[in-house]
Scaffold this motif. Structure first.
Motif, PDB file in Angstrom:
ATOM      1  N   VAL A 194       0.836  -1.203   0.000  1.00 42.94           N
ATOM      2  CA  VAL A 194       0.000   0.000   0.000  1.00 42.94           C
ATOM      3  C   VAL A 194       0.874   1.258   0.000  1.00 42.94           C
ATOM      4  O   VAL A 194       1.769   1.409   0.827  1.00 42.94           O
ATOM      5  N   SER A 195       0.595   2.162  -0.943  1.00 44.62           N
ATOM      6  CA  SER A 195       1.347   3.421  -1.053  1.00 44.62           C
ATOM      7  C   SER A 195       0.693   4.509  -0.211  1.00 44.62           C
ATOM      8  O   SER A 195      -0.410   4.325   0.326  1.00 44.62           O
ATOM      9  N   GLU A 196       1.355   5.657  -0.123  1.00 43.26           N
ATOM     10  CA  GLU A 196       0.802   6.785   0.634  1.00 43.26           C
ATOM     11  C   GLU A 196      -0.531   7.243   0.020  1.00 43.26           C
ATOM     12  O   GLU A 196      -1.462   7.603   0.741  1.00 43.26           O
ATOM     13  N   GLU A 197      -0.591   7.242  -1.326  1.00 41.73           N
ATOM     14  CA  GLU A 197      -1.813   7.682  -2.000  1.00 41.73           C
ATOM     15  C   GLU A 197      -2.993   6.740  -1.737  1.00 41.73           C
ATOM     16  O   GLU A 197      -4.156   7.146  -1.774  1.00 41.73           O
ATOM     17  N   GLY A 225      -5.952   4.785   3.635  1.00 40.29           N
ATOM     18  CA  GLY A 225      -7.285   5.249   3.970  1.00 40.29           C
ATOM     19  C   GLY A 225      -8.382   4.687   3.080  1.00 40.29           C
ATOM     20  O   GLY A 225      -9.567   4.864   3.366  1.00 40.29           O
ATOM     21  N   ILE A 226      -7.997   4.005   2.006  1.00 42.10           N
ATOM     22  CA  ILE A 226      -8.987   3.411   1.104  1.00 42.10           C
ATOM     23  C   ILE A 226      -9.400   2.035   1.637  1.00 42.10           C
ATOM     24  O   ILE A 226      -8.554   1.264   2.103  1.00 42.10           O
ATOM     25  N   ARG A 227     -10.684   1.731   1.573  1.00 38.19           N
ATOM     26  CA  ARG A 227     -11.162   0.398   1.978  1.00 38.19           C
ATOM     27  C   ARG A 227     -10.466  -0.669   1.145  1.00 38.19           C
ATOM     28  O   ARG A 227     -10.273  -0.511  -0.056  1.00 38.19           O
ATOM     29  N   ILE A 228     -10.146  -1.776   1.771  1.00 36.88           N
ATOM     30  CA  ILE A 228      -9.402  -2.814   1.077  1.00 36.88           C
ATOM     31  C   ILE A 228     -10.174  -3.417  -0.090  1.00 36.88           C
ATOM     32  O   ILE A 228      -9.602  -3.715  -1.140  1.00 36.88           O
ATOM     33  N   ASP A 229     -11.508  -3.574   0.057  1.00 35.64           N
ATOM     34  CA  ASP A 229     -12.270  -4.152  -1.051  1.00 35.64           C
ATOM     35  C   ASP A 229     -12.294  -3.221  -2.260  1.00 35.64           C
ATOM     36  O   ASP A 229     -12.314  -3.667  -3.408  1.00 35.64           O
ATOM     37  N   LYS A 230     -12.255  -1.912  -1.999  1.00 35.51           N
ATOM     38  CA  LYS A 230     -12.224  -0.940  -3.086  1.00 35.51           C
ATOM     39  C   LYS A 230     -10.824  -0.854  -3.700  1.00 35.51           C
ATOM     40  O   LYS A 230     -10.671  -0.807  -4.927  1.00 35.51           O
ATOM     41  N   LEU A 231      -9.819  -0.870  -2.858  1.00 34.34           N
ATOM     42  CA  LEU A 231      -8.439  -0.765  -3.343  1.00 34.34           C
ATOM     43  C   LEU A 231      -8.077  -1.920  -4.272  1.00 34.34           C
ATOM     44  O   LEU A 231      -7.439  -1.732  -5.314  1.00 34.34           O
ATOM     45  N   LEU A 232      -8.492  -3.124  -3.907  1.00 35.73           N
ATOM     46  CA  LEU A 232      -8.093  -4.291  -4.682  1.00 35.73           C
ATOM     47  C   LEU A 232      -8.720  -4.317  -6.074  1.00 35.73           C
ATOM     48  O   LEU A 232      -8.195  -4.975  -6.971  1.00 35.73           O
ATOM     49  N   THR A 233      -9.819  -3.587  -6.284  1.00 38.03           N
ATOM     50  CA  THR A 233     -10.384  -3.522  -7.641  1.00 38.03           C
ATOM     51  C   THR A 233      -9.464  -2.746  -8.574  1.00 38.03           C
ATOM     52  O   THR A 233      -9.578  -2.871  -9.800  1.00 38.03           O
ATOM     53  N   LYS A 273      -2.468 -11.218   8.431  1.00 41.25           N
ATOM     54  CA  LYS A 273      -3.659 -11.403   9.255  1.00 41.25           C
ATOM     55  C   LYS A 273      -4.932 -11.189   8.433  1.00 41.25           C
ATOM     56  O   LYS A 273      -4.936 -10.445   7.453  1.00 41.25           O
ATOM     57  N   LYS A 274      -6.017 -11.845   8.868  1.00 38.66           N
ATOM     58  CA  LYS A 274      -7.300 -11.644   8.195  1.00 38.66           C
ATOM     59  C   LYS A 274      -7.878 -10.290   8.603  1.00 38.66           C
ATOM     60  O   LYS A 274      -7.614  -9.792   9.705  1.00 38.66           O
ATOM     61  N   VAL A 275      -8.668  -9.696   7.697  1.00 33.17           N
ATOM     62  CA  VAL A 275      -9.292  -8.402   7.966  1.00 33.17           C
ATOM     63  C   VAL A 275     -10.750  -8.452   7.524  1.00 33.17           C
ATOM     64  O   VAL A 275     -11.191  -9.414   6.894  1.00 33.17           O
ATOM     65  N   LYS A 276     -11.493  -7.401   7.864  1.00 36.82           N
ATOM     66  CA  LYS A 276     -12.874  -7.289   7.403  1.00 36.82           C
ATOM     67  C   LYS A 276     -12.906  -6.517   6.091  1.00 36.82           C
ATOM     68  O   LYS A 276     -11.956  -5.824   5.726  1.00 36.82           O
ATOM     69  N   THR A 277     -14.044  -6.612   5.397  1.00 44.03           N
ATOM     70  CA  THR A 277     -14.154  -5.978   4.080  1.00 44.03           C
ATOM     71  C   THR A 277     -14.061  -4.457   4.153  1.00 44.03           C
ATOM     72  O   THR A 277     -13.722  -3.805   3.166  1.00 44.03           O
ATOM     73  N   ASN A 278     -14.378  -3.872   5.336  1.00 39.27           N
ATOM     74  CA  ASN A 278     -14.335  -2.414   5.462  1.00 39.27           C
ATOM     75  C   ASN A 278     -13.008  -1.914   6.047  1.00 39.27           C
ATOM     76  O   ASN A 278     -12.895  -0.740   6.411  1.00 39.27           O
ATOM     77  N   GLU A 310      -3.446   1.012   5.419  1.00 39.88           N
ATOM     78  CA  GLU A 310      -2.444   1.932   5.949  1.00 39.88           C
ATOM     79  C   GLU A 310      -1.179   1.839   5.095  1.00 39.88           C
ATOM     80  O   GLU A 310      -0.939   0.834   4.415  1.00 39.88           O
ATOM     81  N   VAL A 311      -0.382   2.888   5.138  1.00 39.93           N
ATOM     82  CA  VAL A 311       0.858   2.924   4.351  1.00 39.93           C
ATOM     83  C   VAL A 311       1.738   1.723   4.686  1.00 39.93           C
ATOM     84  O   VAL A 311       1.892   1.356   5.858  1.00 39.93           O
ATOM     85  N   ASN A 312       2.251   1.091   3.647  1.00 45.04           N
ATOM     86  CA  ASN A 312       3.165  -0.065   3.751  1.00 45.04           C
ATOM     87  C   ASN A 312       2.490  -1.352   4.219  1.00 45.04           C
ATOM     88  O   ASN A 312       3.182  -2.323   4.556  1.00 45.04           O
ATOM     89  N   ASP A 313       1.162  -1.360   4.255  1.00 39.96           N
ATOM     90  CA  ASP A 313       0.470  -2.633   4.479  1.00 39.96           C
ATOM     91  C   ASP A 313       0.863  -3.609   3.370  1.00 39.96           C
ATOM     92  O   ASP A 313       0.885  -3.245   2.191  1.00 39.96           O
ATOM     93  N   LYS A 314       1.155  -4.830   3.764  1.00 46.42           N
ATOM     94  CA  LYS A 314       1.486  -5.864   2.780  1.00 46.42           C
ATOM     95  C   LYS A 314       0.256  -6.752   2.579  1.00 46.42           C
ATOM     96  O   LYS A 314      -0.165  -7.471   3.483  1.00 46.42           O
ATOM     97  N   ILE A 315      -0.328  -6.645   1.401  1.00 45.49           N
ATOM     98  CA  ILE A 315      -1.538  -7.405   1.084  1.00 45.49           C
ATOM     99  C   ILE A 315      -1.175  -8.611   0.237  1.00 45.49           C
ATOM    100  O   ILE A 315      -0.448  -8.490  -0.751  1.00 45.49           O
ATOM    101  N   ILE A 316      -1.667  -9.769   0.637  1.00 46.90           N
ATOM    102  CA  ILE A 316      -1.492 -10.982  -0.164  1.00 46.90           C
ATOM    103  C   ILE A 316      -2.880 -11.488  -0.546  1.00 46.90           C
ATOM    104  O   ILE A 316      -3.735 -11.697   0.310  1.00 46.90           O
ATOM    105  N   VAL A 317      -3.095 -11.648  -1.850  1.00 47.34           N
ATOM    106  CA  VAL A 317      -4.354 -12.203  -2.351  1.00 47.34           C
ATOM    107  C   VAL A 317      -4.066 -13.614  -2.861  1.00 47.34           C
ATOM    108  O   VAL A 317      -3.307 -13.799  -3.810  1.00 47.34           O
TER     109      VAL A 317
END
Length: 303
Positions: free
Chosen positions: A8-11, A14-22, A47-52, A56-63
């Motif tokens: 996750v970048s600085e820009e 704050g974006i919801r993860i379900d929206k960001l991944l689209t 870790k698991k998260v909720k859809t909402n 945060e900056v530098n979050d590492k997301i694995i799909v």
């Protein structure tokens, strides 16, 4: 199981993860992503998260993309317009109105159904839903597609698409009279923020470049050739709308008052690539279909 990683970048903070991944993959729908999050196929910092969850900056997301559910895709005899075929590649001229590959709820009548009846060998890289399909054109766009008959050919053709060395030229009829003879549209494309069924030029979209030249001008329309440098979903349709000249007949991006055509006036007329085995450059041409030509005749008479 395929894994996709995203930092996750600085820009994007704050974006919801379900929206960001689209925005990570334009083929992922928000509903699909929400299902993946609920079934723990999406992890943030392990870790698991909720859809909402707000990123945060530098979050590492694995799909962890789940394997597609096998569908019984039936071979269907069709009168396909095969332009070229050998042991590695098929070039087919797709008619208007035909969907390229099956999808849940739409498993028959597609180009893939016809290809499966035409030949037994198609690459398996894209899974059971899209065997052999290297790239796509929209249902109501006619024209040339390359299809891979084995995985080696598939990978080689995809590499050329990524390297932007494939020649892809389209004919289109657009609303308005374009004053300049040539142009280049360099504008990023992603999901429309107000309508998830559409694509749009957006700040955080994927790099997209379309070159165009005017073939002929009419009273209130222009016949153009568009050449793709990149291949984003609905790229020509979105880019031409963006500069104020939407495609005639386009139900998604064009005006309601338009020419009498069922879908956008767009034809993939030229396709060129290096053969994956012989390394020879091959180029194919397909004239626009009768319906497209009839529109040009009509516009000429109105001049």
């Amino acid at each position: 199981m395929e894994k996709v990683y995203h930092l996750v970048s600085e820009e994007e903070a704050g974006i919801r993860i379900d929206k960001l991944l689209t925005t990570v993959d334009e083929e992922w729908s928000r509903t699909q992503i929400q299902e993946w999050i609920k079934s723990e196929h999406v992890l943030v910092n392990g870790k698991k998260v909720k859809t909402n969850y707000k990123c945060e900056v530098n979050d590492k997301i694995i799909v962890n993309i789940p394997e597609p559910v096998p569908l019984n895709i039936e071979a269907e005899e069709m009168d396909l317009d095969i332009v070229y075929e050998d042991s590695d590649v098929i070039v087919v001229n797709k008619p208007r109105g035909m969907v390229v590959h099956p999808a849940p709820g739409h498993t028959s009548g597609t180009l893939v159904n016809g290809l499966m009846a035409h030949c037994k060998d198609l690459s398996g890289i894209n899974g059971v839903m899209r065997p052999g399909i290297v790239h796509r054109i929209d249902k109501d766009t006619s024209g040339l597609l390359m299809v891979a008959k084995n995985d080696v050919a598939h990978e080689a053709l995809v590499e050329q698409l990524v390297a932007k060395t494939v020649t892809r030229k389209y004919e289109a009829i657009v609303h308005g009279v374009i004053p300049h003879d040539f142009g280049t549209i360099d504008a990023p494309i992603g999901r429309d923020k107000t309508d998830r069924q559409k694509m749009a030029v957006v700040d955080n979209g994927k790099h997209a470049v379309t070159h165009f030249r005017v073939i002929e001008r009419f009273t209130d329309f222009t016949h153009v050739e568009c050449e793709l440098e990149t291949g984003r979903t609905h790229q020509i349709r979105v880019h031409m709308k963006y500069i104020g000249y939407p495609l005639a007949g386009d139900p998604k991006y064009g005006p309601r008052k338009t020419l009498d055509i069922d879908g956008q006036a767009l034809h993939a007329g030229v396709l060129g690539f290096v053969h994956p085995r012989t390394k020879e450059y091959l180029e194919f041409q397909s004239p626009a279909p009768e319906e497209f030509q009839n529109l040009l005749d009509y516009l000429n008479k109105r001049k």
